[in-house]
Design a protein around this motif. Structure first.
Motif, PDB file in Angstrom:
ATOM      1  N   GLY A 156       0.818  -1.203   0.000  1.00  0.00           N
ATOM      2  CA  GLY A 156       0.000   0.000   0.000  1.00  0.00           C
ATOM      3  C   GLY A 156       0.852   1.254   0.000  1.00  0.00           C
ATOM      4  N   ARG A 157       0.211   2.391   0.233  1.00  0.00           N
ATOM      5  CA  ARG A 157       0.879   3.689   0.164  1.00  0.00           C
ATOM      6  C   ARG A 157       1.094   4.266   1.551  1.00  0.00           C
ATOM      7  N   ARG A 193       1.989   7.869   3.305  1.00  0.00           N
ATOM      8  CA  ARG A 193       2.154   9.316   3.140  1.00  0.00           C
ATOM      9  C   ARG A 193       2.969   9.840   4.317  1.00  0.00           C
ATOM     10  N   ARG A 207      12.328   0.711  -0.343  1.00  0.00           N
ATOM     11  CA  ARG A 207      12.095   0.164  -1.689  1.00  0.00           C
ATOM     12  C   ARG A 207      12.819  -1.163  -1.881  1.00  0.00           C
ATOM     13  N   ASP A 211       6.409  -3.513  -2.406  1.00  0.00           N
ATOM     14  CA  ASP A 211       4.960  -3.331  -2.538  1.00  0.00           C
ATOM     15  C   ASP A 211       4.450  -2.124  -1.764  1.00  0.00           C
ATOM     16  N   VAL A 212       5.326  -1.461  -1.029  1.00  0.00           N
ATOM     17  CA  VAL A 212       4.955  -0.247  -0.311  1.00  0.00           C
ATOM     18  C   VAL A 212       5.398   0.962  -1.140  1.00  0.00           C
ATOM     19  N   SER A 213       4.455   1.799  -1.535  1.00  0.00           N
ATOM     20  CA  SER A 213       4.788   3.027  -2.261  1.00  0.00           C
ATOM     21  C   SER A 213       4.851   4.177  -1.264  1.00  0.00           C
ATOM     22  N   LEU A 214       5.698   5.151  -1.554  1.00  0.00           N
ATOM     23  CA  LEU A 214       5.950   6.255  -0.639  1.00  0.00           C
ATOM     24  C   LEU A 214       5.549   7.575  -1.273  1.00  0.00           C
ATOM     25  N   ASP A 215       4.749   8.337  -0.545  1.00  0.00           N
ATOM     26  CA  ASP A 215       4.279   9.651  -0.991  1.00  0.00           C
ATOM     27  C   ASP A 215       4.840  10.668   0.005  1.00  0.00           C
ATOM     28  N   ASP A 241       0.376   9.284   7.180  1.00  0.00           N
ATOM     29  CA  ASP A 241       0.612   8.110   8.018  1.00  0.00           C
ATOM     30  C   ASP A 241       1.682   8.382   9.063  1.00  0.00           C
ATOM     31  N   LYS A 295       2.504  -2.046   6.759  1.00  0.00           N
ATOM     32  CA  LYS A 295       3.336  -1.054   6.066  1.00  0.00           C
ATOM     33  C   LYS A 295       4.006  -0.110   7.059  1.00  0.00           C
TER      34      LYS A 295
END
Length: 302
Positions: free
Chosen positions: A92-93, A95, A115, A120-124, A140, A283
């Motif tokens: 998931g993402r 933030r 990464r 599978d963890v995206s970072l915003d 988050d 995550k």
């Protein structure tokens, strides 16, 4: 439309060809199982099973319904199985909010580590020097100096205490003199930082015989970016109050000089912080794990 419970009953009876075995597999009574099938048959006006004292078999409508339902139910089960996997697999993402210069020092190490270990963890990432309300703004986690973190947050130390200094360019001090005590700054030009979110100026804190106090100085230049303030200080436009980690090269090479060192208090280091309820998410546990591993190696102190 038939409920999912009735569909599950139909599929179980079709699979086991037995109401009692189907009921056992669903953890319901044989009576409830039989009533479920009858409810389907009444609703759609067809007989789905032939029942005898010795066997249960599908009728033609029953065979047709099974052929259409089974793939759809299999897809549903796969979808919910995938959903359950989020409880265990970091995905998931995330933030994350962080201050511009100091936050980037953390992010340049933490992001590649995340990464590499958890693709599978995206970072915003949002870089903003202002104080952010994580919950209200939908973040988050955050990275901030310890004194800027709300008391109801969980905070994990990332770095050693980070000293700050009042600095100026040698040419400025030659022209305007070196302040001997903080109150001398009232006669100097100062370069101040303004927070985007609140519009307030960053407080210039000093320690004295009576404890900590803040000094309101003349604001020759105000900016919302510490890198810009450091540049203006290098150009001899005034005194600035900045973290050493951001100006260490300038200090080493003599482009900026510390003043008032005995009066500038120690400042807490950088922390990763987040609401208590979020740390159970895989995550977030992954982020905490990687941040703690890097902090244990003092990677963020460089």
């Amino acid at each position: 439309m038939a409920s999912l419970d009735l569909i599950r009953i139909f599929l179980a009876v079709a699979q086991y060809r037995s109401f009692s075995v189907a009921a056992q597999s669903l953890a319901i009574s044989p009576t409830a199982c039989s009533k479920g099938v009858r409810a389907l048959e009444r609703r759609y006006g067809v007989v789905l099973f032939r029942r005898t004292t010795r066997s249960v078999s599908l009728t033609e409508p029953g065979v047709s319904l099974l052929a259409m339902l089974k793939p759809a139910v299999d897809q549903l089960e796969e979808a919910f199985a995938a959903l359950e996997s989020f409880r265990e697999r970091p995905a998931g993402r995330l933030r994350i909010t962080a201050p511009r210069a100091l936050g980037l020092r953390v992010a340049r190490l933490l992001v590649p580590a995340m990464r590499a270990h958890y693709p599978d963890v995206s970072l915003d990432l949002s870089f903003d020097d202002g104080v952010i309300n994580l919950v209200a703004e939908g973040y988050d986690a955050g990275i901030r100096l310890g004194q800027s973190i709300e008391l109801d947050m969980v905070a994990i130390r990332l770095s050693r205490d980070m000293p700050w200094s009042v600095v100026a360019a040698p040419q400025y001090l030659e022209k305007h003199g070196v302040p001997g005590v903080p109150q001398d700054l009232l006669g100097h030009r100062t370069l101040r930082y303004r927070f985007n979110s609140s519009g307030l100026l960053h407080a210039w804190r000093f320690s004295g015989a009576d404890g900590m106090y803040e000094l309101e100085t003349d604001t020759a230049i105000v900016a919302n970016d510490t890198a810009a303030i450091a540049e203006f200080a290098r150009q001899g436009l005034g005194c600035a109050y900045l973290p050493d980690i951001e100006i260490e090269t300038d200090l080493d090479q003599g482009r900026l000089v510390r003043v008032l060192e005995p009066f500038v208090p120690a400042t807490t280091g950088l922390y990763l912080y987040f609401p208590l309820r979020t740390q159970a998410q895989p995550k977030m546990r992954a982020l905490i794990e990687q941040a703690q591993a890097l902090a244990a190696r003092r990677a963020f102190d460089v």
